[in-house]
Design an enzyme around this catalytic site. Structure first.
Site, PDB file in Angstrom:
ATOM      1  N   ASP A  34       0.839  -1.208   0.000  1.00 54.62           N
ATOM      2  CA  ASP A  34       0.000   0.000   0.000  1.00 54.62           C
ATOM      3  C   ASP A  34       0.865   1.245   0.000  1.00 54.62           C
ATOM      4  OD1 ASP A  34      -2.581  -1.378   2.178  1.00 54.62           O
ATOM      5  OD2 ASP A  34      -2.100  -1.671   0.052  1.00 54.62           O
ATOM      6  N   LEU A  79      -3.404  -6.865 -27.165  1.00 58.05           N
ATOM      7  CA  LEU A  79      -3.649  -8.278 -27.429  1.00 58.05           C
ATOM      8  C   LEU A  79      -3.811  -9.020 -26.116  1.00 58.05           C
ATOM      9  CD1 LEU A  79      -1.036  -9.040 -30.218  1.00 58.05           C
ATOM     10  CD2 LEU A  79      -3.519  -9.135 -30.471  1.00 58.05           C
ATOM     11  N   GLU A 118       4.209 -14.325 -35.688  1.00 59.00           N
ATOM     12  CA  GLU A 118       5.161 -13.250 -36.001  1.00 59.00           C
ATOM     13  C   GLU A 118       5.920 -12.859 -34.736  1.00 59.00           C
ATOM     14  OE1 GLU A 118       2.764  -9.951 -37.266  1.00 59.00           O
ATOM     15  OE2 GLU A 118       1.742 -11.118 -38.811  1.00 59.00           O
ATOM     16  N   LYS A 120       7.149 -10.403 -31.872  1.00 59.34           N
ATOM     17  CA  LYS A 120       6.531  -9.219 -31.256  1.00 59.34           C
ATOM     18  C   LYS A 120       7.668  -8.281 -30.850  1.00 59.34           C
ATOM     19  CE  LYS A 120       3.143  -8.146 -27.650  1.00 59.34           C
ATOM     20  NZ  LYS A 120       3.924  -7.230 -26.851  1.00 59.34           N
ATOM     21  N   ASP A 122       9.698  -5.253 -29.503  1.00 59.63           N
ATOM     22  CA  ASP A 122       9.454  -4.395 -28.350  1.00 59.63           C
ATOM     23  C   ASP A 122       9.820  -2.956 -28.674  1.00 59.63           C
ATOM     24  OD1 ASP A 122       8.742  -3.748 -25.849  1.00 59.63           O
ATOM     25  OD2 ASP A 122      10.558  -4.504 -24.871  1.00 59.63           O
ATOM     26  N   ARG A 141       0.039   5.322 -30.404  1.00 58.28           N
ATOM     27  CA  ARG A 141      -1.169   4.634 -29.954  1.00 58.28           C
ATOM     28  C   ARG A 141      -1.987   5.462 -28.959  1.00 58.28           C
ATOM     29  NH1 ARG A 141      -0.849  -1.186 -27.294  1.00 58.28           N
ATOM     30  NH2 ARG A 141      -2.578  -1.046 -25.861  1.00 58.28           N
ATOM     31  N   TYR A 228       2.999  -4.509 -39.466  1.00 56.14           N
ATOM     32  CA  TYR A 228       2.376  -5.829 -39.381  1.00 56.14           C
ATOM     33  C   TYR A 228       0.900  -5.883 -39.742  1.00 56.14           C
ATOM     34  CZ  TYR A 228       1.430  -3.796 -34.794  1.00 56.14           C
ATOM     35  OH  TYR A 228       1.070  -2.950 -33.801  1.00 56.14           O
ATOM     36  N   LYS A 318       3.925 -14.262 -24.435  1.00 56.65           N
ATOM     37  CA  LYS A 318       4.956 -13.468 -23.730  1.00 56.65           C
ATOM     38  C   LYS A 318       6.100 -14.377 -23.316  1.00 56.65           C
ATOM     39  CE  LYS A 318       4.631  -9.661 -21.797  1.00 56.65           C
ATOM     40  NZ  LYS A 318       5.271  -8.394 -22.183  1.00 56.65           N
ATOM     41  N   CYS A 412      23.259   1.118  11.935  1.00 58.50           N
ATOM     42  CA  CYS A 412      23.165   1.775  10.634  1.00 58.50           C
ATOM     43  C   CYS A 412      24.561   1.816   9.984  1.00 58.50           C
ATOM     44  CB  CYS A 412      22.626   3.182  10.822  1.00 58.50           C
ATOM     45  SG  CYS A 412      22.786   4.196   9.355  1.00 58.50           S
ATOM     46  N   CYS A 415      25.795   5.675  10.161  1.00 62.46           N
ATOM     47  CA  CYS A 415      26.082   6.424  11.384  1.00 62.46           C
ATOM     48  C   CYS A 415      26.264   5.538  12.614  1.00 62.46           C
ATOM     49  CB  CYS A 415      24.960   7.432  11.649  1.00 62.46           C
ATOM     50  SG  CYS A 415      23.434   6.614  12.108  1.00 62.46           S
ATOM     51  N   CYS A 428      17.019   3.142  10.505  1.00 66.71           N
ATOM     52  CA  CYS A 428      17.991   3.869  11.308  1.00 66.71           C
ATOM     53  C   CYS A 428      17.215   4.994  11.974  1.00 66.71           C
ATOM     54  CB  CYS A 428      19.095   4.447  10.424  1.00 66.71           C
ATOM     55  SG  CYS A 428      20.012   5.762  11.263  1.00 66.71           S
ATOM     56  N   CYS A 433      21.718  11.092  10.901  1.00 65.84           N
ATOM     57  CA  CYS A 433      22.510  10.140  10.109  1.00 65.84           C
ATOM     58  C   CYS A 433      22.870  10.757   8.747  1.00 65.84           C
ATOM     59  CB  CYS A 433      21.672   8.879   9.930  1.00 65.84           C
ATOM     60  SG  CYS A 433      22.256   7.809   8.623  1.00 65.84           S
TER      61      CYS A 433
HETATM   62  S1  IVH Z   1      -0.746  -7.164 -33.879  1.00 71.14           S
HETATM   63  C1  IVH Z   1      -4.726  -5.301 -31.499  1.00 71.14           C
HETATM   64  N1  IVH Z   1       1.697  -7.881 -34.422  1.00 71.14           N
HETATM   65  O1  IVH Z   1       2.437  -5.542 -29.471  1.00 71.14           O
HETATM   66  C2  IVH Z   1      -3.271  -5.090 -31.620  1.00 71.14           C
HETATM   67  N2  IVH Z   1       1.369  -6.385 -32.630  1.00 71.14           N
HETATM   68  O2  IVH Z   1      -0.672  -5.585 -27.798  1.00 71.14           O
HETATM   69  C3  IVH Z   1      -2.763  -5.977 -32.672  1.00 71.14           C
HETATM   70  N3  IVH Z   1       3.432  -5.635 -31.567  1.00 71.14           N
HETATM   71  O3  IVH Z   1       1.772  -2.596 -28.833  1.00 71.14           O
HETATM   72  C4  IVH Z   1      -1.338  -5.915 -32.788  1.00 71.14           C
HETATM   73  N4  IVH Z   1       4.804  -6.768 -32.819  1.00 71.14           N
HETATM   74  O4  IVH Z   1       2.311  -2.634 -31.360  1.00 71.14           O
HETATM   75  C5  IVH Z   1       0.910  -7.145 -33.625  1.00 71.14           C
HETATM   76  N5  IVH Z   1       3.800  -8.600 -35.028  1.00 71.14           N
HETATM   77  C6  IVH Z   1       3.027  -7.862 -34.262  1.00 71.14           C
HETATM   78  C7  IVH Z   1       3.552  -7.042 -33.239  1.00 71.14           C
HETATM   79  C8  IVH Z   1       2.684  -6.329 -32.441  1.00 71.14           C
HETATM   80  C9  IVH Z   1       4.710  -5.911 -31.822  1.00 71.14           C
HETATM   81  C10 IVH Z   1       2.967  -4.753 -30.474  1.00 71.14           C
HETATM   82  C11 IVH Z   1       1.852  -3.847 -30.861  1.00 71.14           C
HETATM   83  C12 IVH Z   1       1.142  -3.619 -29.552  1.00 71.14           C
HETATM   84  C13 IVH Z   1       1.396  -4.880 -28.803  1.00 71.14           C
HETATM   85  C14 IVH Z   1       0.163  -5.800 -28.873  1.00 71.14           C
END
Ligand code: IVH
Length: 687
Positions: A34, A79, A118, A120, A122, A141, A228, A318, A412, A415, A428, A433
């Site tokens: 909290d 997603l 595909e 993902k 970052d 976004r 994508y 993930k 501590c 101190c 402490c 201190c």
């Molecule tokens: S499809 C409805 N394909 O991942 C969203 N997203 O929550 C559909 N991202 O920030 C996204 N690579 O920008 C898709 N090959 C990929 C991706 C991708 C990265 C990111 C996207 C978003 C998050 C998905």
């Protein structure tokens, strides 16, 4: 910037502890959790974080003042995720998803269902509008419905082609802006060479670069993109298959990674491809945080629907957070501003999720004892929320001989005062201190406390070390001559610092109380206490009575009795707060502050209603010529006005500065009065 960093760290800690709690492995007691949330809320409030970007808000909101917001024609959702943190295996989770989608599509229970898998990447999501083959708008976004217009920045960075060989009609593409590892490292090397702080990771770096108001120079940094999907198209037809869409985009010259995707018909196959990427993750030229599995038949996407948060046509896989083994070189104990002792692991440097980690939190001594991490051990390090490094385990079987368990400190480290324990934490108790003092002074001078410009970590370090400052009030007796002797301090900066201290005397009791870093007193409680008692004398004399056990005083804070701000304070917190306030060292600080002429009543900044401002609602936008936004806000509030973040029918005035965003437009649409800083000053005078 420091506050922003702190806020991010807090957010990451909160997410981490939430996840541990949900997984049944809470690392800290509820009260400490909290406490974190309260700190986060206070800091988020204090730094004026857009409510949409707060932890409790929708994910992804990223509006930056000064950028025009644009409504997305098709919302940018998130997603659904398969997560290694869930109880069910990843395969079982994915099988469940396949099952649900087959049902939605009226397919047999075990029918093949073509999906495209595909990587993902970052980075940060972007929506790109092409008209006649030309890029006309790039938008972040934001909160999913509206994002920031970053066209200038994206074009200047050369992150996506400004022209595509697909010149019919108009269409909006979606993708990810990102910073390839190599270009990112090059940029950081340049920063280091010129003595600047390197950027923490490519993702944050990309976000920062794209939100640069001045895009010149962006072309050199190497930010790029991969695309994508097609969000919508008018006057041009795209195929009805995700794979073929990617092919069409590649043919048009768009950056898509056809050689990094795979088609699969069943969950096992899709998962095998995801796993193969997990093992080559570290060698990829960019950072990925997972994979995305999409139903290939885009013609079925609208039929599949989704929730307000995510569509049903895709799911993200993930990766578990990157984890590395490294040597724990030593454990040291840091002392926070309220004296809290935290064990910290000094590590043999290791590359982890894009940064070099050489230090990691060990949370608290109970947790440390449980893990039994020792200097010399090989430990596993992971980044919580991909930001804060944590020691998550010890490879006991590799323990070298001769290691010794870390002994909980009894004094501590700064101190040598004997430590006190409260819950699972150690403190402490010595307000003098030096370590605490440094942290406290930094906090006292911080923006939401006394807001003393120029009094950052490096200066405070010297104030304590060289000028032997030992309490917050002593900053008010600093002379230009003294300050001038400090490293990297010229005459002019010394004068500025002394002037800043002078100016800080008028901030009022609430900010002084908050600035004194009294345990359990966050910004809100500081304001409540200041308002409730009116001035420091009343507060301190109450604290003395409370500490002496005077029943009238104790009852005033009893949860079920009394009224006003302090009624309802938990007994444990009020004991701690009022005992501390009644202590001799705190008394001395208050006496020192009073002698220095620091205003110690709530009324110092209290409201003096000014006709024309009182009860009116203001929105501040853009950079004002002389006042900071906080200052302007404080002035308005002190005159009885209200400051809100967005323009609506209820807004009375928009105060417009330079580089304002779309608020001007909105104000004009709604017929709201727009004034500039001079106009605001006029109003402030008109009483
Ligand atoms: S499809 C409805 N394909 O991942 C969203 N997203 O929550 C559909 N991202 O920030 C996204 N690579 O920008 C898709 N090959 C990929 C991706 C991708 C990265 C990111 C996207 C978003 C998050 C998905």
């Amino acid at each position: 910037m420091k506050e922003v960093d702190d806020l991010e760290k807090l957010a990451a800690q909160i997410r981490h502890h939430e996840a541990r709690y949900r997984a049944g492995h809470a690392e800290i007691p509820d009260a400490a959790f909290d406490d974190l949330v309260e700190q986060y809320a206070v800091l988020a409030e204090a730094t004026g974080v857009d409510p949409r970007t707060r932890l409790d808000a929708k994910p992804g909101a990223d509006h930056t003042e000064g950028f025009a917001t644009v409504e997305h024609r098709v919302p940018m959702l998130s997603l659904e995720k398969l997560s290694p943190a869930k109880d069910e295996s990843m395969l079982a989770q994915l099988q469940g998803w396949f099952g649900r989608r087959r049902k939605d599509l009226s397919l047999a229970e075990d029918a093949d269902m073509l999906v495209l898998v595909e990587p993902k990447i970052d980075g940060i999501s972007v929506s790109l509008l092409y008209e006649g083959g030309r890029l006309v708008r790039a938008v972040t976004r934001g909160d999913g419905r509206r994002g920031d217009d970053v066209t200038k920045q994206v074009l200047a960075a050369g992150a996506v082609p400004s022209r595509l060989k697909l010149s019919d009609g108009s269409y909006e593409l979606r993708g990810e802006l990102y910073w390839p590892r190599e270009a990112f490292e090059r940029h950081n090397a340049r920063l280091r060479e010129s003595g600047q702080e390197p950027i923490a990771n490519p993702r944050n770096g990309t976000a920062g670069m794209v939100k640069r108001k001045d895009p010149s120079g962006l072309g050199d940094v190497g930010i790029t993109a991969f695309l994508y999907s097609v969000a919508w198209a008018n006057g041009v037809k795209f195929p009805r298959s995700q794979f073929e869409i990617l092919q069409a985009l590649a043919d048009a010259g768009a950056p898509v990674y056809l050689d990094r995707v795979a088609r699969a018909l069943a969950p096992e196959e899709a998962l095998a491809f995801c796993d193969s990427y997990e093992s080559k993750r570290a060698e990829l030229p960019f950072e990925i945080d997972g994979m995305v599995i999409k139903i290939d038949d885009t013609g079925k996407w609208s039929q599949l629907g989704g929730t307000g948060h995510h569509p049903h046509w895709g799911i993200a896989y993930k990766f578990p957070p990157e984890r590395k083994a490294t040597t724990l070189l030593q454990i040291w104990v840091s002392v926070g501003k309220s004296g809290k002792l935290t064990p910290v692991a000094e590590l043999s440097p290791v590359q982890l999720a894009g940064t070099t980690v050489s230090r990691a939190s060990l949370h608290n001594f109970v947790e440390l004892q449980r893990k039994d991490a020792r200097a010399g051990d090989k430990v596993l390090v992971e980044k919580a929320g991909d930001i804060i490094p944590q020691v998550v385990g010890v490879l006991v079987e590799e323990r070298p001989s001769g290691t010794v368990a870390f002994a909980r400190p009894t004094v501590c480290p700064s101190c040598s005062a004997p430590v006190l324990s409260e819950d699972i934490f150690l403190y402490c108790p010595n307000p003098g201190c030096p370590a605490q003092l440094r942290e406290r002074l930094v906090h006292f001078a911080s923006r939401r406390a006394l807001d003393i410009e120029g009094m950052g970590d490096a200066v405070v370090e010297q104030l304590v070390g060289k000028l032997r400052l030992s309490a917050p009030h002593e900053i008010f007796s600093l002379t230009v001559k003294q300050v001038e002797q400090l490293d990297r301090m010229g005459r002019k900066s010394a004068e500025n610092l002394v002037r800043a201290c002078e100016g800080a005397k008028a901030r009022g009791l609430a900010r002084v109380l908050y600035g004194l870093a009294i345990r359990h007193v966050g910004e809100t409680l500081a304001t409540d206490l200041a308002e409730h008692f009116g001035n420091a004398d009343a507060l301190l004399s109450f604290a003395r009575q409370y500490a002496a056990g005077n029943p009238a005083a104790v009852e005033r804070v009893a949860p079920q009795k009394g009224s006003g701000a302090i009624a309802g304070l938990a007994k444990k917190s009020s004991d701690s707060i009022f005992f501390e306030l009644s202590s001799e060292p705190v008394g001395r600080v208050f006496a020192g502050l009073a002698a220095a002429g620091v205003k110690l009543d709530a009324g110092a900044r209290a409201m003096i209603r000014i006709e024309g401002i009182a009860d009116k609602t203001f929105v501040l936008t853009g950079t004002l010529p002389t006042l900071s936004r906080d200052e302007a806000g404080d002035l308005i509030r002190a005159a009885g006005g209200k400051v809100t973040g967005s323009v609506s029918k209820k807004t009375d005035f928009v105060v417009l500065g330079e580089e304002a965003g779309n608020k001007l437009e909105k104000a004009q649409q709604l017929g709201v009065r727009v004034i500039d800083e001079a106009g605001l000053r006029e109003l402030l005078k008109s009483d």
